[in-house]
Design an enzyme around this catalytic site. Structure first.
Site, PDB file in Angstrom:
ATOM      1  N   ARG A 198      -4.148  10.012   4.571  1.00 25.26           N
ATOM      2  CA  ARG A 198      -2.983  10.858   4.773  1.00 25.26           C
ATOM      3  C   ARG A 198      -2.201  11.054   3.463  1.00 25.26           C
ATOM      4  NH1 ARG A 198       0.104  14.266   8.135  1.00 25.26           N
ATOM      5  NH2 ARG A 198       2.286  13.831   7.784  1.00 25.26           N
ATOM      6  N   ILE A 243       7.789   7.246  17.011  1.00 27.80           N
ATOM      7  CA  ILE A 243       7.434   7.952  15.765  1.00 27.80           C
ATOM      8  C   ILE A 243       6.122   8.738  15.910  1.00 27.80           C
ATOM      9  CG2 ILE A 243       7.046   7.725  13.266  1.00 27.80           C
ATOM     10  CD1 ILE A 243       9.792   6.754  13.998  1.00 27.80           C
ATOM     11  N   ASP A 248       4.336  20.147   8.006  1.00 29.82           N
ATOM     12  CA  ASP A 248       5.276  21.260   7.876  1.00 29.82           C
ATOM     13  C   ASP A 248       6.491  20.912   7.016  1.00 29.82           C
ATOM     14  OD1 ASP A 248       5.732  19.491  10.079  1.00 29.82           O
ATOM     15  OD2 ASP A 248       7.298  20.824  10.811  1.00 29.82           O
ATOM     16  N   LEU A 249       6.979  19.672   7.125  1.00 28.45           N
ATOM     17  CA  LEU A 249       8.171  19.293   6.352  1.00 28.45           C
ATOM     18  C   LEU A 249       7.855  19.213   4.858  1.00 28.45           C
ATOM     19  CD1 LEU A 249       9.609  16.523   8.724  1.00 28.45           C
ATOM     20  CD2 LEU A 249      10.405  18.885   8.475  1.00 28.45           C
ATOM     21  N   CYS A 269      -5.147   7.902   9.490  1.00 27.54           N
ATOM     22  CA  CYS A 269      -5.337   7.292  10.806  1.00 27.54           C
ATOM     23  C   CYS A 269      -5.069   8.296  11.921  1.00 27.54           C
ATOM     24  CB  CYS A 269      -4.377   6.103  10.974  1.00 27.54           C
ATOM     25  SG  CYS A 269      -4.935   4.620  10.135  1.00 27.54           S
ATOM     26  N   ASP A 289       4.657   0.802  12.082  1.00 21.17           N
ATOM     27  CA  ASP A 289       3.469   0.096  11.579  1.00 21.17           C
ATOM     28  C   ASP A 289       3.370  -1.331  12.109  1.00 21.17           C
ATOM     29  OD1 ASP A 289       2.726   2.309  10.207  1.00 21.17           O
ATOM     30  OD2 ASP A 289       3.237   1.571   8.217  1.00 21.17           O
ATOM     31  N   ARG A 293      -8.404  -0.472   4.581  1.00 13.42           N
ATOM     32  CA  ARG A 293      -7.511   0.503   3.957  1.00 13.42           C
ATOM     33  C   ARG A 293      -6.175  -0.139   3.581  1.00 13.42           C
ATOM     34  NH1 ARG A 293      -6.016   4.610   7.598  1.00 13.42           N
ATOM     35  NH2 ARG A 293      -4.696   5.009   5.820  1.00 13.42           N
ATOM     36  N   ARG A 327       0.428  14.497  13.354  1.00 15.83           N
ATOM     37  CA  ARG A 327       0.727  14.325  11.931  1.00 15.83           C
ATOM     38  C   ARG A 327       0.742  15.650  11.144  1.00 15.83           C
ATOM     39  NH1 ARG A 327      -1.718   8.784   9.630  1.00 15.83           N
ATOM     40  NH2 ARG A 327       0.339   8.673   8.736  1.00 15.83           N
ATOM     41  N   PRO A 328       1.655  16.568  11.500  1.00 21.21           N
ATOM     42  CA  PRO A 328       1.737  17.821  10.753  1.00 21.21           C
ATOM     43  C   PRO A 328       2.309  17.599   9.345  1.00 21.21           C
ATOM     44  CG  PRO A 328       3.502  17.692  12.378  1.00 21.21           C
ATOM     45  CD  PRO A 328       2.654  16.458  12.558  1.00 21.21           C
ATOM     46  N   LYS A 359       0.837  -1.214   0.000  1.00 21.41           N
ATOM     47  CA  LYS A 359       0.000   0.000   0.000  1.00 21.41           C
ATOM     48  C   LYS A 359       0.868   1.259   0.000  1.00 21.41           C
ATOM     49  CE  LYS A 359      -1.759   1.711   3.993  1.00 21.41           C
ATOM     50  NZ  LYS A 359      -1.492   3.155   4.146  1.00 21.41           N
ATOM     51  N   ASN A 360       1.885   1.266   0.851  1.00 27.39           N
ATOM     52  CA  ASN A 360       2.667   2.492   0.999  1.00 27.39           C
ATOM     53  C   ASN A 360       3.587   2.761  -0.192  1.00 27.39           C
ATOM     54  OD1 ASN A 360       1.368   2.850   3.389  1.00 27.39           O
ATOM     55  ND2 ASN A 360       3.149   2.451   4.714  1.00 27.39           N
TER      56      ASN A 360
HETATM   57  C1  UD1 Z   1       4.321   6.847   6.341  1.00 28.07           C
HETATM   58  C2  UD1 Z   1       3.488   5.589   6.173  1.00 28.07           C
HETATM   59  C3  UD1 Z   1       2.981   5.109   7.507  1.00 28.07           C
HETATM   60  C4  UD1 Z   1       4.120   4.934   8.490  1.00 28.07           C
HETATM   61  C5  UD1 Z   1       4.984   6.192   8.542  1.00 28.07           C
HETATM   62  C6  UD1 Z   1       6.235   6.024   9.369  1.00 28.07           C
HETATM   63  C7  UD1 Z   1       2.512   5.862   3.997  1.00 28.07           C
HETATM   64  C8  UD1 Z   1       1.283   6.037   3.187  1.00 28.07           C
HETATM   65  N1  UD1 Z   1       2.362   5.896   5.312  1.00 28.07           N
HETATM   66  O1  UD1 Z   1       3.476   7.845   6.871  1.00 28.07           O
HETATM   67  O2  UD1 Z   1       2.321   3.871   7.305  1.00 28.07           O
HETATM   68  O3  UD1 Z   1       3.610   4.689   9.764  1.00 28.07           O
HETATM   69  O4  UD1 Z   1       5.401   6.574   7.214  1.00 28.07           O
HETATM   70  O5  UD1 Z   1       6.991   4.961   8.904  1.00 28.07           O
HETATM   71  O6  UD1 Z   1       3.582   5.644   3.472  1.00 28.07           O
HETATM   72  N2  UD1 Z   1       6.188  14.633  10.592  1.00 28.07           N
HETATM   73  C9  UD1 Z   1       6.275  15.976  10.887  1.00 28.07           C
HETATM   74  N3  UD1 Z   1       6.101  16.869   9.862  1.00 28.07           N
HETATM   75  C10 UD1 Z   1       5.847  16.472   8.587  1.00 28.07           C
HETATM   76  C11 UD1 Z   1       5.779  15.081   8.301  1.00 28.07           C
HETATM   77  C12 UD1 Z   1       5.957  14.189   9.335  1.00 28.07           C
HETATM   78  O7  UD1 Z   1       6.496  16.380  12.025  1.00 28.07           O
HETATM   79  O8  UD1 Z   1       5.705  17.326   7.707  1.00 28.07           O
HETATM   80  C13 UD1 Z   1       6.349  13.656  11.695  1.00 28.07           C
HETATM   81  C14 UD1 Z   1       5.063  12.853  11.917  1.00 28.07           C
HETATM   82  O9  UD1 Z   1       4.153  13.554  12.739  1.00 28.07           O
HETATM   83  C15 UD1 Z   1       5.592  11.619  12.574  1.00 28.07           C
HETATM   84  C16 UD1 Z   1       6.920  11.408  11.869  1.00 28.07           C
HETATM   85  O10 UD1 Z   1       7.282  12.672  11.316  1.00 28.07           O
HETATM   86  O11 UD1 Z   1       5.808  11.843  13.932  1.00 28.07           O
HETATM   87  C17 UD1 Z   1       6.871  10.337  10.785  1.00 28.07           C
HETATM   88  O12 UD1 Z   1       5.985  10.736   9.782  1.00 28.07           O
HETATM   89  P1  UD1 Z   1       6.178  10.337   8.263  1.00 28.07           P
HETATM   90  O13 UD1 Z   1       7.438   9.555   8.088  1.00 28.07           O
HETATM   91  O14 UD1 Z   1       5.994  11.552   7.439  1.00 28.07           O
HETATM   92  O15 UD1 Z   1       4.958   9.367   8.040  1.00 28.07           O
HETATM   93  P2  UD1 Z   1       3.921   9.356   6.855  1.00 28.07           P
HETATM   94  O16 UD1 Z   1       4.598   9.659   5.562  1.00 28.07           O
HETATM   95  O17 UD1 Z   1       2.733  10.151   7.236  1.00 28.07           O
END
Ligand code: UD1
Length: 429
Positions: free
Chosen positions: A92, A327, A124-125, A116, A305, A397, A121-122, A22-23
């Site tokens: 997401r 995480i 900002d990055l 989820c 996960d 999902r 889950r911001p 999926k990812n």
């Molecule tokens: C992806 C996966 C999800 C997995 C996660 C971590 C998909 C569709 N989903 O989610 O299944 O659990 O990676 O391996 O691929 N963060 C920020 N700012 C941002 C982005 C992220 O602070 O702009 C933080 C998040 O809140 C979290 C951490 O970074 O604490 C990891 O997030 P991220 O790696 O971005 O996860 P996803 O891409 O959402």
């Protein structure tokens, strides 16, 4: 509303196949917006998140055909540059469309994504990285107004190796002018799969799977065929089911190296693992042993996960395990549901303390999120008596035909509609 009914306590065994990841498929579907021709993607699982991505592509103007597990996307004509709020909120991963839509149409109007409920889950990055590549992004309430007449190369240092932000940068930079370097990039196998797809289309992405990724922007991309990698989290889920309930289970269509971060935990639990090219045979001991400490980390660390899945397995282990979730701060919602089966889990800040119990008992529980739902299924399979799992739309999902596959290896599991529900209470059998 649909529910799963599970009569637990059966020994499982046999063989299962793992579907596509999926990812991987979600960012690759978003990336097909960059290609003015027919992208052919194989090994695509039938999941509601995939349907949601296809819905967005079709809304934007792409023509999408599905033939079994192959999806053909023709993004030759893209007519819109907005994504409606309800589509954005379905998952997401909708945020990954920002980089591709901006690259394609130069303007994008979207809202904050859903997904989820496992923490703040911001994004900002994502936004700061796209700004570095030349986008102007105005945030107004829940909506984003984004313009990028032309993306240009940049050096981007991620303060955390975000999977989604790394994917957005790769997609946005693929057709940019100049070279982009991502420092502290996410190293998950799904990042490498995205890069492999785009490189087959003519992109120049180097170092995917490592901490530094370089993208040399190219003028255009050509259509290609691509096969999605196997879903390592689905494989881990089947391993969890085997650890708890099977003397021996063979899991086919896996990539051994992608499972490396979770293997030590299963070995410490006392499982024996036998690898053969693309398959894994797992045997479990009479009673699982505890694992001293598990800490979720970005790849190649233990995946967040898999945290709930392995936690479910450890509920019946001998001894006490600590699991630290580093995480997502809100990813312990499944614990109160696991305790309904008779598990003994307490939480201290971001660490769960799992005191293994001898038996679990059937319970009525909710899927709290996608992987939390998978944990409920594992616990119910191992519990004595009958369990009901509600809110299984979370499970749909990320798992294709989960109940059908588990039934194939001996589970007593069925999906019902509320109307058809028989109102037997748990623990009766
Ligand atoms: C992806 C996966 C999800 C997995 C996660 C971590 C998909 C569709 N989903 O989610 O299944 O659990 O990676 O391996 O691929 N963060 C920020 N700012 C941002 C982005 C992220 O602070 O702009 C933080 C998040 O809140 C979290 C951490 O970074 O604490 C990891 O997030 P991220 O790696 O971005 O996860 P996803 O891409 O959402």
């Amino acid at each position: 509303m649909e529910k799963l009914i599970i009569n637990g306590g059966r020994r499982l065994g046999g063989e299962l196949c793992v579907h596509g990841a999926k990812n991987s498929v979600l960012p690759i579907l978003a990336a097909t917006l960059l290609i003015k021709g027919e992208s052919v993607i194989h090994n695509v699982p039938n999941l509601t998140d995939v349907d949601a991505s296809i819905g967005i592509l079709e809304y934007l103007g792409a023509k999408v055909k599905r033939e079994n597990d192959t999806i053909i996307i023709n993004a030759g004509e893209i007519a819109k540059n907005t994504i409606p709020e309800d589509m954005m909120r379905e998952m997401r991963s909708s945020i990954i469309f920002l980089g591709s839509l901006l690259s394609r149409t130069k303007e994008a109007y979207i809202c904050y994504p859903g997904g989820c409920d496992i923490g703040v889950r911001p994004i900002d990055l994502h936004l700061s990285s796209l700004r570095k590549l030349g986008a102007s992004i105005a945030e107004s309430g829940n909506c984003l107004c984004c313009k990028a007449p032309s993306f240009h190369g940049a050096k981007i240092i991620l303060t955390f190796p975000s999977v989604g932000a790394t994917e957005n940068i790769i997609i946005a930079a693929a057709l940019s002018k100049g070279k982009t370097t991502i420092i502290n990039a996410a190293r998950e196998p799904e990042i490498s799969d995205l890069a492999a797809f785009l490189n087959s289309c003519g992109a120049r992405i180097f170092g995917a799977g490592e901490g530094t990724i370089e993208i040399e922007g190219v003028e255009g991309l050509k259509p290609c065929e691509h096969t999605i990698i196997p879903d390592r989290i689905v494989a881990a889920t089947y391993m969890g089911a085997a650890a708890m309930n099977a003397d021996e289970l063979t899991i086919n269509d896996i990539r051994t190296q992608h499972l490396a971060p979770i293997l030590p935990a299963f070995m410490e639990m006392g499982c024996k693992l036998y690898f053969d090219k693309n398959s894994l045979k797992i045997t479990s001991p009479k009673r699982l042993k505890r694992v001293k400490l598990i800490k979720t980390m970005p790849y190649p660390g233990f995946p967040t996960d898999c945290q709930s899945i392995v936690m479910a397995a450890l509920t019946k282990s001998a001894g006490t395990t600590l699991i630290n979730e580093s995480i997502f701060e809100g990813r312990f919602k499944h614990i109160s549901e696991l305790n309904r089966f008779g598990a003994d889990i307490t939480v201290n800040d971001r660490t769960a303390i799992i005191n293994g119990v001898k038996s679990l008992y059937g319970a009525n529980v909710f899927s709290t999120d996608l992987r939390g739902g998978a944990a409920m299924v594992l616990a119910a399979l191992a519990a004595e008596g009958r369990s009901t799992i509600s809110n299984i739309y979370h499970i749909d999902r990320g798992y294709e035909k989960l109940e059908e596959n588990l039934a194939l290896i001996g589970a007593d599991i069925k999906r019902i509609n509320d109307e058809k529900e028989d109102r037997e209470s748990p623990k009766k059998e």
